[in-house]
Design a protein around this motif. Structure first.
Motif: not given
Ligand code: NAD
Ligand code: UGA
Length: 466
Positions: A91-94, A133-135, A217-219
């Motif tokens: 859950s780190v920053n991106t 995290s959002t990737l 699909s999830s990403e």
């Protein structure tokens, strides 16, 4: 069936902190260790006084008080937590890259990669790795290559479980999510890993709200959800400018179109522009991904959402200068609100930063008040822009703790965050303290403008003919 007993979360930020607190609260049988390399942040999470935890979210400190030391632990010992865990959330920053290929567009994945390498170096038992995290779509492929090449016999399953909470409502969003999304590999072991995470959420989320898909699909759904939400704000903001020149009222237009169940009423509030750590970053990333696949029309389509948002912030700032007789040089302007929305102390990409930067470039004298944001944070936000030196920023900007003392001899008040308390101010007293004509610019359509006009204010608000 794999039963999860120990969870590690790498990254104790706005997502890692609240999501893990909720898992700990709802799953007392699971030990949850939240780890971070930022020792100050961890110390704040462990502060004896729960009101000093590093993130302000309504209801969060109460939940931390209930779970911390029971089955929720915050630590800087990343290796130990990795070793003990059955499941590791990353859950780190991106953030948007600030250098090299993709500068200003692509997501910077260096923190994600460091986590994967650390897990690969340290783990001695099989793990389920969860991308929180959002990737960018297809990141799981890169993670897998790093993790699968250690030769130490440890097996990894990678899941994508993007987070949809919004700041300011994190606790209620986590407690009662519209959906939880879990992407997994379409193999037997992938399905088992997916089920293990479904079982964690099923402790409090109804099963029909837990969606399972393939990893890609999830990403991609996470980037798409943010792009659609931001697009609605830019769409209504585009209409707000048209309203201002046609005497239509953007609130009335929003109500009228939102009543159509196909459109829906949420996310149609015109504003000074959206902020926050994610909308801009995620759309830029989507644009970059589309470009890198050669899909230029797709890229251009989504980029327009950002262009519109930048325009909205700039035109609001410009309106202030034009209204104040085309000069704000040496004029005292009071800014109410610095956070990117109410009920959070987060200021990342807040519209306030850009509006104030514009006014400072016009040599205005700025007084800022926000109920949850520190002076230190405000100055570091301005410094980060690099428009002028920190010394110059400090000469022109004053941050106050008592807003009522700010208005004396000011030319204008500007609302940039929709904090509820601004509505209950004694606006008659404020008017009396200000120079005349006293101007009020409401970037959030927050205040009662009929009352303000009766008091004597000259008001401007987004999306309404003046
Ligand atoms: P944040 O900056 O608040 O927190 C990230 C934390 O990760 C920091 O404390 C940092 O020190 C830590 N970290 C970085 N590298 C590390 C490492 N190698 N080892 C240990 N700790 C490390 O970020 P955030 O707002 O929590 O966002 C995290 C992710 O979640 C981003 O991808 C974001 O897009 C996504 N997201 C954010 C929100 C939101 O509301 N903020 C909502 C949904 C999704
Ligand atoms: C947003 C999404 O709402 C979350 O689902 C997502 O998880 C998160 O991004 C993320 O990925 O980080 P957040 O940025 O915390 O959440 O807050 P929002 O409520 O979405 O507001 C974003 C910005 O848009 C704020 O500046 C807000 O003031 C503005 N906004 C929102 C408007 O101007 N008008 C609206 O109608 C709604």
């Amino acid at each position: 069936m794999k039963v999860i007993k120990n969870i590690c979360c790498i990254g104790a930020g706005y997502v890692g902190g609240p999501t893990m607190t909720m898992i700990a609260a709802k799953c007392p049988h699971i030990e949850v260790n939240v780890v971070d390399i930022n020792s100050e942040r961890i110390a704040a999470w462990n502060d004896i006084n729960v009101d000093n935890i590093p993130i302000y979210e309504p209801g969060l400190s109460e939940l931390v008080a209930e779970t911390r030391g029971r089955n929720l632990f915050f630590s800087t010992d990343v290796d130990k937590a990795i070793q003990a865990a059955d499941m590791i959330f990353i859950s780190v920053n991106t953030p948007t890259k600030t250098y090299g290929v993709g500068k200003g567009m692509a997501a910077d994945l260096k923190y994600i990669e460091l986590c994967a390498r650390q897990i690969a170096a340290v783990a001695t038992t099989d793990k389920i790795i969860v991308e929180k995290s959002t990737l960018p779509v297809r990141t799981a492929e890169a993670l897998k290559r790093i993790l699968d090449n250690t030769g130490n016999g440890v097996n990894y399953e990678i899941l994508s479980n993007p987070e949809f909470l919004a700041e300011g409502t994190a606790v209620s969003d986590l407690l009662n999510p519209d959906r939880v999304l879990i992407g997994g590999e379409e193999t037997e072991s992938g399905r088992l890993a997916q089920q293990a995470l479904v079982d964690v959420y099923a402790n409090w989320v109804p099963k029909d709200r837990i969606l399972t898909t393939n990893v890609w699909s999830s990403e991609l759904s996470k980037l798409t959800a943010n792009a659609f939400l931001a697009q609605r704000v830019s769409s209504i903001n585009a209409i707000s400018e048209l309203c201002e020149v046609t005497e239509a009222d953007v609130d009335e237009v929003a109500r009228a179109i939102g009543a159509d169940s196909r459109i829906g009423s949420k996310f149609l509030k015109a504003s000074v522009g959206f902020g926050g750590s994610c909308f801009q970053k995620d759309i830029l990333n989507l644009v970059y991904i589309a470009q890198s696949y050669g899909l230029h029309e797709v890229a251009d389509y989504w980029e327009q959402v950002i262009i519109m948002n930048d325009h909205q912030k700039r035109r609001f700032a410009k309106k202030i200068v034009e209204t104040l007789f085309n000069t704000v040089s040496g004029k005292k302007i009071v800014i109410l609100g610095w956070a990117f929305k109410k009920d959070t102390n987060d200021t990342r990409e807040s519209a306030a930063i850009y509006v104030v930067d514009y006014l400072l470039s016009e040599q205005a004298e700025i007084i800022i008040y926000d109920p949850k944001v520190s002076a230190e944070r405000i100055f570091s936000d301005l410094e980060y822009l690099n428009t002028r030196t920190n010394k110059e920023n400090r000469e022109l900007v004053t941050v106050v703790e008592n807003p009522m003392l700010a208005f004396a001899d000011s030319h204008a008040a500007v609302v940039l965050t929709e904090w509820d308390e601004f509505k209950s101010y004694d606006w008659k007293q404020i008017y009396a303290a200000m120079l005349k004509p006293a101007f009020l610019f409401d970037g959030r359509m927050l205040l009662n403008h009929n009352q303000l006009v009766d008091i004597g204010f000259q008001t401007f608000t987004i999306g309404k003919g003046q």
